[in-house]
Design a protein around this motif. Sequence first.
Motif, PDB file in Angstrom:
ATOM      1  N   GLY A   1      37.883   2.846 -25.485  1.00 15.28           N
ATOM      2  CA  GLY A   1      36.549   2.285 -25.319  1.00 15.28           C
ATOM      3  C   GLY A   1      35.523   3.252 -24.786  1.00 15.28           C
ATOM      4  O   GLY A   1      34.349   2.892 -24.638  1.00 15.28           O
ATOM      5  N   CYS A   2      35.925   4.500 -24.521  1.00 18.46           N
ATOM      6  CA  CYS A   2      35.014   5.517 -23.972  1.00 18.46           C
ATOM      7  C   CYS A   2      34.572   6.455 -25.089  1.00 18.46           C
ATOM      8  O   CYS A   2      35.407   7.065 -25.764  1.00 18.46           O
ATOM      9  N   PHE A   3      33.259   6.559 -25.282  1.00 19.32           N
ATOM     10  CA  PHE A   3      32.725   7.477 -26.293  1.00 19.32           C
ATOM     11  C   PHE A   3      33.048   8.906 -25.878  1.00 19.32           C
ATOM     12  O   PHE A   3      32.690   9.351 -24.787  1.00 19.32           O
ATOM     13  N   LEU A   4      33.730   9.634 -26.758  1.00 22.96           N
ATOM     14  CA  LEU A   4      34.083  11.016 -26.452  1.00 22.96           C
ATOM     15  C   LEU A   4      33.079  12.001 -27.037  1.00 22.96           C
ATOM     16  O   LEU A   4      32.507  12.823 -26.321  1.00 22.96           O
ATOM     17  N   MET A   5      32.901  11.952 -28.332  1.00 13.72           N
ATOM     18  CA  MET A   5      32.004  12.913 -28.982  1.00 13.72           C
ATOM     19  C   MET A   5      31.743  12.464 -30.405  1.00 13.72           C
ATOM     20  O   MET A   5      32.426  11.591 -30.944  1.00 13.72           O
ATOM     21  N   ASP A   6      30.726  13.101 -31.003  1.00 15.15           N
ATOM     22  CA  ASP A   6      30.446  12.848 -32.414  1.00 15.15           C
ATOM     23  C   ASP A   6      30.057  14.153 -33.086  1.00 15.15           C
ATOM     24  O   ASP A   6      30.077  15.219 -32.469  1.00 15.15           O
ATOM     25  N   THR A   7      29.712  14.069 -34.340  1.00 12.51           N
ATOM     26  CA  THR A   7      29.415  15.263 -35.137  1.00 12.51           C
ATOM     27  C   THR A   7      27.922  15.569 -35.200  1.00 12.51           C
ATOM     28  O   THR A   7      27.473  16.272 -36.087  1.00 12.51           O
ATOM     29  N   SER A   8      27.155  15.064 -34.219  1.00  8.73           N
ATOM     30  CA  SER A   8      25.701  15.194 -34.289  1.00  8.73           C
ATOM     31  C   SER A   8      25.193  16.597 -33.983  1.00  8.73           C
ATOM     32  O   SER A   8      24.155  17.001 -34.486  1.00  8.73           O
ATOM     33  N   ASP A   9      25.904  17.347 -33.148  1.00  4.69           N
ATOM     34  CA  ASP A   9      25.323  18.607 -32.700  1.00  4.69           C
ATOM     35  C   ASP A   9      26.379  19.700 -32.597  1.00  4.69           C
ATOM     36  O   ASP A   9      26.568  20.481 -33.510  1.00  4.69           O
ATOM     37  N   GLY A  10      27.079  19.761 -31.482  1.00  5.26           N
ATOM     38  CA  GLY A  10      28.111  20.772 -31.303  1.00  5.26           C
ATOM     39  C   GLY A  10      27.680  21.970 -30.495  1.00  5.26           C
ATOM     40  O   GLY A  10      28.480  22.873 -30.246  1.00  5.26           O
ATOM     41  N   ARG A  11      26.423  22.004 -30.042  1.00  2.00           N
ATOM     42  CA  ARG A  11      25.978  23.197 -29.309  1.00  2.00           C
ATOM     43  C   ARG A  11      26.749  23.371 -27.997  1.00  2.00           C
ATOM     44  O   ARG A  11      27.022  24.506 -27.587  1.00  2.00           O
ATOM     45  N   SER A  12      27.091  22.248 -27.334  1.00  2.00           N
ATOM     46  CA  SER A  12      27.827  22.351 -26.071  1.00  2.00           C
ATOM     47  C   SER A  12      29.218  22.928 -26.297  1.00  2.00           C
ATOM     48  O   SER A  12      29.690  23.774 -25.522  1.00  2.00           O
TER      49      SER A  12
END
Length: 230
Positions: free
Chosen positions: A39-50
């Motif tokens: 239930g915890c949002f981990l990551m998505d494919t929106s950016d990746g700079r971090s």
Amino acid sequence: MSTPYDIPEAPEVLDRREGPYGEVVLRRHGDLLQIIANGCFLMDTSDGRSERRLVDAALAALDGRAAHRPHLLIGGLGVGFSLAHAAGQPQWGRVAVVEREPAIIEWHRGGPLAALSARALADPRAEIIETDLVRYVHETSDTFDALCLDIDNGPDWTVTEDNATLYSLGGLAACARVLRPGGVLAVWSAQPSPEFEGTLRNAGFRQVRTEEVPVARGVPDVVHIGVRPG
């Protein structure tokens, strides 16, 4: 043309698994792929700079040692940004990724996330190690020049309770154990953690610092960095 009354499209669940550490879900929301764990949002494919900055910060902290083909260990496969970025850098001699969720590995090996990582996984320097990172740093005999941690939303916001031990004095000692003398530990976090900086110093790491990574909205992401003496 959108209007103020348009309702955003609901995310589409592509896969839902009960893994060894709880539920993991892969969703598509518009053009984005998202990973949700317990239930915890981990990551998505929106950016990746971090994720890219995490790898770059580790490489930069190695100073001139990058000329000797250092070995990199990445904790957490996620959507594959860190792996893809590291595999695109010829400086690294080995790029190993520890991932404990079989579902995430499958999503990269022929699943919806393969488009992001296929080239990296085809690189002979790259490998995925299916195990829990906490166990791995305590048990492996392998050593690395850099360890990039991205398995949680930061030291103060872990996905599972067991992960919290990784950011303790004992956990950081285990991280130092897999680092060669002068090796670099880089830890991604969704927010700064002065307390974790103190723990890094107390664990014996030197040159401890925190680098900010600007994001589109809200508080910047950060990368905590420490160097093992030697």
